[in-house]
Design a protein around this motif. Sequence first.
Motif, PDB file in Angstrom:
ATOM      1  N   MET A 123     -10.516   7.760  -6.787  1.00 29.67           N
ATOM      2  CA  MET A 123     -10.283   6.928  -5.602  1.00 29.67           C
ATOM      3  C   MET A 123      -9.200   5.887  -5.872  1.00 29.67           C
ATOM      4  O   MET A 123      -8.358   5.618  -5.018  1.00 29.67           O
ATOM      5  N   MET A 124      -9.208   5.309  -7.070  1.00 30.24           N
ATOM      6  CA  MET A 124      -8.158   4.355  -7.431  1.00 30.24           C
ATOM      7  C   MET A 124      -6.798   5.037  -7.438  1.00 30.24           C
ATOM      8  O   MET A 124      -5.791   4.477  -6.984  1.00 30.24           O
ATOM      9  N   GLY A 125      -6.758   6.276  -7.929  1.00 31.84           N
ATOM     10  CA  GLY A 125      -5.502   7.019  -7.962  1.00 31.84           C
ATOM     11  C   GLY A 125      -4.988   7.350  -6.579  1.00 31.84           C
ATOM     12  O   GLY A 125      -3.778   7.300  -6.324  1.00 31.84           O
ATOM     13  N   VAL A 126      -5.899   7.696  -5.673  1.00 27.90           N
ATOM     14  CA  VAL A 126      -5.498   8.010  -4.303  1.00 27.90           C
ATOM     15  C   VAL A 126      -4.855   6.798  -3.639  1.00 27.90           C
ATOM     16  O   VAL A 126      -3.931   6.929  -2.830  1.00 27.90           O
ATOM     17  N   LEU A 127      -5.321   5.605  -3.983  1.00 24.54           N
ATOM     18  CA  LEU A 127      -4.728   4.386  -3.433  1.00 24.54           C
ATOM     19  C   LEU A 127      -3.254   4.247  -3.813  1.00 24.54           C
ATOM     20  O   LEU A 127      -2.511   3.494  -3.174  1.00 24.54           O
ATOM     21  N   LEU A 128      -2.830   4.954  -4.848  1.00 27.33           N
ATOM     22  CA  LEU A 128      -1.446   4.868  -5.302  1.00 27.33           C
ATOM     23  C   LEU A 128      -0.511   5.837  -4.580  1.00 27.33           C
ATOM     24  O   LEU A 128       0.705   5.784  -4.792  1.00 27.33           O
ATOM     25  N   VAL A 129      -1.049   6.708  -3.753  1.00 27.60           N
ATOM     26  CA  VAL A 129      -0.226   7.700  -3.059  1.00 27.60           C
ATOM     27  C   VAL A 129       0.449   7.026  -1.870  1.00 27.60           C
ATOM     28  O   VAL A 129      -0.202   6.650  -0.894  1.00 27.60           O
ATOM     29  N   SER A 130       1.752   6.912  -1.925  1.00 28.61           N
ATOM     30  CA  SER A 130       2.490   6.138  -0.920  1.00 28.61           C
ATOM     31  C   SER A 130       2.473   6.773   0.459  1.00 28.61           C
ATOM     32  O   SER A 130       2.601   6.080   1.472  1.00 28.61           O
ATOM     33  N   SER A 131       2.310   8.074   0.517  1.00 27.69           N
ATOM     34  CA  SER A 131       2.410   8.769   1.801  1.00 27.69           C
ATOM     35  C   SER A 131       1.090   8.819   2.568  1.00 27.69           C
ATOM     36  O   SER A 131       1.030   9.371   3.663  1.00 27.69           O
ATOM     37  N   ILE A 132       0.027   8.262   1.995  1.00 28.17           N
ATOM     38  CA  ILE A 132      -1.256   8.187   2.694  1.00 28.17           C
ATOM     39  C   ILE A 132      -1.442   6.765   3.202  1.00 28.17           C
ATOM     40  O   ILE A 132      -1.393   5.803   2.427  1.00 28.17           O
ATOM     41  N   ALA A 133      -1.648   6.632   4.506  1.00 28.66           N
ATOM     42  CA  ALA A 133      -1.794   5.307   5.111  1.00 28.66           C
ATOM     43  C   ALA A 133      -3.182   4.756   4.817  1.00 28.66           C
ATOM     44  O   ALA A 133      -4.184   5.285   5.314  1.00 28.66           O
ATOM     45  N   ILE A 134      -3.261   3.727   3.986  1.00 26.25           N
ATOM     46  CA  ILE A 134      -4.532   3.113   3.618  1.00 26.25           C
ATOM     47  C   ILE A 134      -4.419   1.612   3.824  1.00 26.25           C
ATOM     48  O   ILE A 134      -3.648   0.948   3.116  1.00 26.25           O
ATOM     49  N   PRO A 135      -5.156   1.055   4.775  1.00 23.60           N
ATOM     50  CA  PRO A 135      -5.112  -0.396   4.974  1.00 23.60           C
ATOM     51  C   PRO A 135      -5.629  -1.132   3.735  1.00 23.60           C
ATOM     52  O   PRO A 135      -6.573  -0.682   3.081  1.00 23.60           O
ATOM     53  N   TYR A 136      -4.998  -2.241   3.410  1.00 27.02           N
ATOM     54  CA  TYR A 136      -5.423  -3.116   2.306  1.00 27.02           C
ATOM     55  C   TYR A 136      -5.468  -2.380   0.965  1.00 27.02           C
ATOM     56  O   TYR A 136      -6.308  -2.665   0.111  1.00 27.02           O
ATOM     57  N   ARG A 137      -4.577  -1.420   0.786  1.00 26.89           N
ATOM     58  CA  ARG A 137      -4.612  -0.610  -0.437  1.00 26.89           C
ATOM     59  C   ARG A 137      -4.458  -1.458  -1.693  1.00 26.89           C
ATOM     60  O   ARG A 137      -5.165  -1.259  -2.682  1.00 26.89           O
ATOM     61  N   LEU A 138      -3.538  -2.418  -1.687  1.00 25.94           N
ATOM     62  CA  LEU A 138      -3.306  -3.209  -2.889  1.00 25.94           C
ATOM     63  C   LEU A 138      -4.482  -4.132  -3.182  1.00 25.94           C
ATOM     64  O   LEU A 138      -4.866  -4.319  -4.342  1.00 25.94           O
ATOM     65  N   THR A 139      -5.059  -4.710  -2.140  1.00 26.13           N
ATOM     66  CA  THR A 139      -6.224  -5.571  -2.336  1.00 26.13           C
ATOM     67  C   THR A 139      -7.385  -4.781  -2.923  1.00 26.13           C
ATOM     68  O   THR A 139      -8.057  -5.238  -3.856  1.00 26.13           O
ATOM     69  N   ILE A 140      -7.618  -3.586  -2.388  1.00 23.75           N
ATOM     70  CA  ILE A 140      -8.709  -2.740  -2.891  1.00 23.75           C
ATOM     71  C   ILE A 140      -8.435  -2.338  -4.338  1.00 23.75           C
ATOM     72  O   ILE A 140      -9.317  -2.407  -5.203  1.00 23.75           O
ATOM     73  N   PHE A 141      -7.204  -1.895  -4.597  1.00 23.80           N
ATOM     74  CA  PHE A 141      -6.874  -1.441  -5.951  1.00 23.80           C
ATOM     75  C   PHE A 141      -7.014  -2.576  -6.957  1.00 23.80           C
ATOM     76  O   PHE A 141      -7.630  -2.408  -8.020  1.00 23.80           O
ATOM     77  N   CYS A 142      -6.435  -3.721  -6.657  1.00 26.00           N
ATOM     78  CA  CYS A 142      -6.471  -4.854  -7.595  1.00 26.00           C
ATOM     79  C   CYS A 142      -7.897  -5.334  -7.828  1.00 26.00           C
ATOM     80  O   CYS A 142      -8.281  -5.673  -8.953  1.00 26.00           O
ATOM     81  N   THR A 143      -8.700  -5.342  -6.766  1.00 27.09           N
ATOM     82  CA  THR A 143     -10.101  -5.751  -6.914  1.00 27.09           C
ATOM     83  C   THR A 143     -10.856  -4.781  -7.807  1.00 27.09           C
ATOM     84  O   THR A 143     -11.599  -5.189  -8.713  1.00 27.09           O
ATOM     85  N   GLY A 144     -10.675  -3.489  -7.581  1.00 24.42           N
ATOM     86  CA  GLY A 144     -11.346  -2.491  -8.412  1.00 24.42           C
ATOM     87  C   GLY A 144     -10.934  -2.584  -9.867  1.00 24.42           C
ATOM     88  O   GLY A 144     -11.765  -2.457 -10.778  1.00 24.42           O
ATOM     89  N   LEU A 145      -9.655  -2.818 -10.097  1.00 29.74           N
ATOM     90  CA  LEU A 145      -9.145  -2.907 -11.465  1.00 29.74           C
ATOM     91  C   LEU A 145      -9.769  -4.086 -12.213  1.00 29.74           C
ATOM     92  O   LEU A 145     -10.243  -3.943 -13.352  1.00 29.74           O
ATOM     93  N   ILE A 146      -9.783  -5.248 -11.579  1.00 30.37           N
ATOM     94  CA  ILE A 146     -10.337  -6.435 -12.235  1.00 30.37           C
ATOM     95  C   ILE A 146     -11.843  -6.299 -12.445  1.00 30.37           C
ATOM     96  O   ILE A 146     -12.375  -6.683 -13.504  1.00 30.37           O
ATOM     97  N   LEU A 147     -12.557  -5.744 -11.465  1.00 26.18           N
ATOM     98  CA  LEU A 147     -14.001  -5.552 -11.620  1.00 26.18           C
ATOM     99  C   LEU A 147     -14.313  -4.627 -12.790  1.00 26.18           C
ATOM    100  O   LEU A 147     -15.295  -4.830 -13.514  1.00 26.18           O
TER     101      LEU A 147
END
Length: 705
Positions: free
Chosen positions: A519-543
């Motif tokens: 799921m974290m990797g999918v957030l990195l796919v630029s061609s998929i429209a995901i709202p708040y992708r960076l916030t979700i990714f950064c939160t998951g990484l720090i957690l």
Amino acid sequence: MSKSSKKRSQSGKPTENETSPTRQAASAVPVQPVSPVVDRSPTLPATSTQATDSSVLIRFDKRVKITLGAFIGIFLLFVLFKWHYVSLPIWNTLLPDGSAPNRGLVAGTPKQIRMDDYAVGAPWILSNVSNEFGHENEGIGGLKAALLVSPTNHIVTVFKFMHWGFMLLDAERGYSWMYNSNPFLVLIGSFLFFLLVCRNNYLLSLTGALTLFLSSGTVRWSFIPAPMIGYCGLAFVAAIYVLKAQKPTHIALWALLLIWSVISYALYLYPPYQLPMVYLFAFVLVGYLINERKNLFPINRVPIRLGALGGIALVAGFVLYVFYNDVQETLKALSSTVYPGQRSETGGTGFIANAFSEYYSWFFDDQKFPKSWLNICELSHYLNFAPIIIPLSVLLFVKTRRIDWMIVGGSVFVLLMWIWMEVGFPKSLAKLSLMSMVPTRRGQVPMGIGAVVLLFLYLGALSTANTAKDEVKLPVWANAVAVIGIAAFMIYTAYVNINDSEGLIKPFQTFIPVVFFTMMGVLLVSSIAIPYRLTIFCTGLILFLLPNLKANPLSKGLSPITENAFFRTVKSLVEQNPNARWIVNGNQFITYMVTATGAKQITGVKYIPNRKTIMSVLDPKMKRDSAYNRYAHVTNQSYVDGKDSVVLVNQFEDGYIIAMDPCSPKMKQLNVKYQVFDHAPQPVEVRCMKQVATLGSLTIYQTNF
């Protein structure tokens, strides 16, 4: 037209202090609809103009200033309370004296694995504090070893931020300053670095700094890589500002920071980390210069910039000249040792664990890990998203039709380090590139740092991907291929770690990590429209990384050593007879405690051997030179054969034993006045001594000669 606008139009260049983007009329540029891939995180710049404004390098707004102030405030608070993260309280159990086992412990559990800190570093430091910060100290090693590894009253200390606390404060707060300077530098340096390369994206910059700070490759190595990362970040930022600043005073200040950071970095004298990190930040710097070439070049005020760099370099060069003259002989002796000596690596021996073990780091701790992975420190490195990011960078290029040369530089570094780790370089290339000084088991740390830097360079590019004017809409099947590829990669990492972990990781246990990182990797796919992708990714990484904070305890002061009954007894004898030498017969940990008192000790940990005054007596013909010519933990054993023999045996790569008669005439020649026994000695062992102190099973004897 406002006055500031007139000033810009007259000079043709933005003023240095501008902090807001140039405004454009609403009708100046027609707005073209784009696919909704942009992150809607509130922390991202509100407009594309603001995000890409090149007139501002780092925008020191209120939020950034508060963050920098928080880093400084926490650092000073820890120093004030004498807090640090070294496992010194372990001494309460290693050498118990009846005191509370939690003496000096604020929170957490001391870790015995980090003995380089509590058993080597701390005693060396205390020894040289007692030695009034001298340049020579027998307790540390021969020649001027103290000048290389401990705080000293030398002018070069101006480039050793970690030692400033000893010059300004008491020993305990100086010790706290020294160790807390490591996380402080990585947070400050990497935060500023990411602000610059991620175009002032606060969320990415803070998360990037925290990721480097919290990663197990940093934390479990007692933050040893941290100051090197920090200095690289500071030097990177300072170099760009030297090119971009306009006011002479600002140019001079940034030139000062650049030269100070570079020299401070160099003085760490640890090539296995330093050399790869130089390549990493150099590659990214070249990429940055290519990306920003229209904004940085041509360079004006060249004489002022060169004059500032040259003048500061001249002063710094004088300091380094003085330092080099003082340590030249010591460095030569160090490079001539058997260990560490002059390394001649060609790479290709692989990781201690594997390149993707960090995805499953929650399954391991300092007591539970595969035996083939050596220990929890050796197997630790950084989350490696490079196998996902590099292909997705190609996808991002197809989508935006722009090459981010920083991503190219970071990718090249990671790929070259992978080749070094798994395949190796030809001997000539390894020597030419200086990578011959980088063992692969140490190379995994800078490679991991490079993977983290690459991750945030990509995220920075992803956050502004919607600003491309000619964005290409990719077909749905491309997204499907990307998601399947990411899932397949994560399944592969699970397969590798199940096979490598010697049964510690069961197949069913990998399900949650595989799903989470897919799921974290999918957030990195630029061609998929995901709202708040960076916030979700950064939160998951720090957690995911937060549990690493438990890797070290929170300790206070130096009391586990300085209040230990054995330390105080030996210290009183050392103060009575400071020129007397000591030998410990037995346990190596006792030798460490004796070193901490400032005693002139023949046993203990020696950075380099003391040839002139010690080994010239024990081995005058240098027959056993290969046994002791090394960084080594030195112990002594009684060996009475009636022939006054001296046996020198190399047991480990970093250790050797001296075996000799405790009453040998050589002891008198060496001025050995005190000997410690960790057992009840036989009468023949102490025939020339009198007992002066007993502490449990430990006895201290004084010689009669």
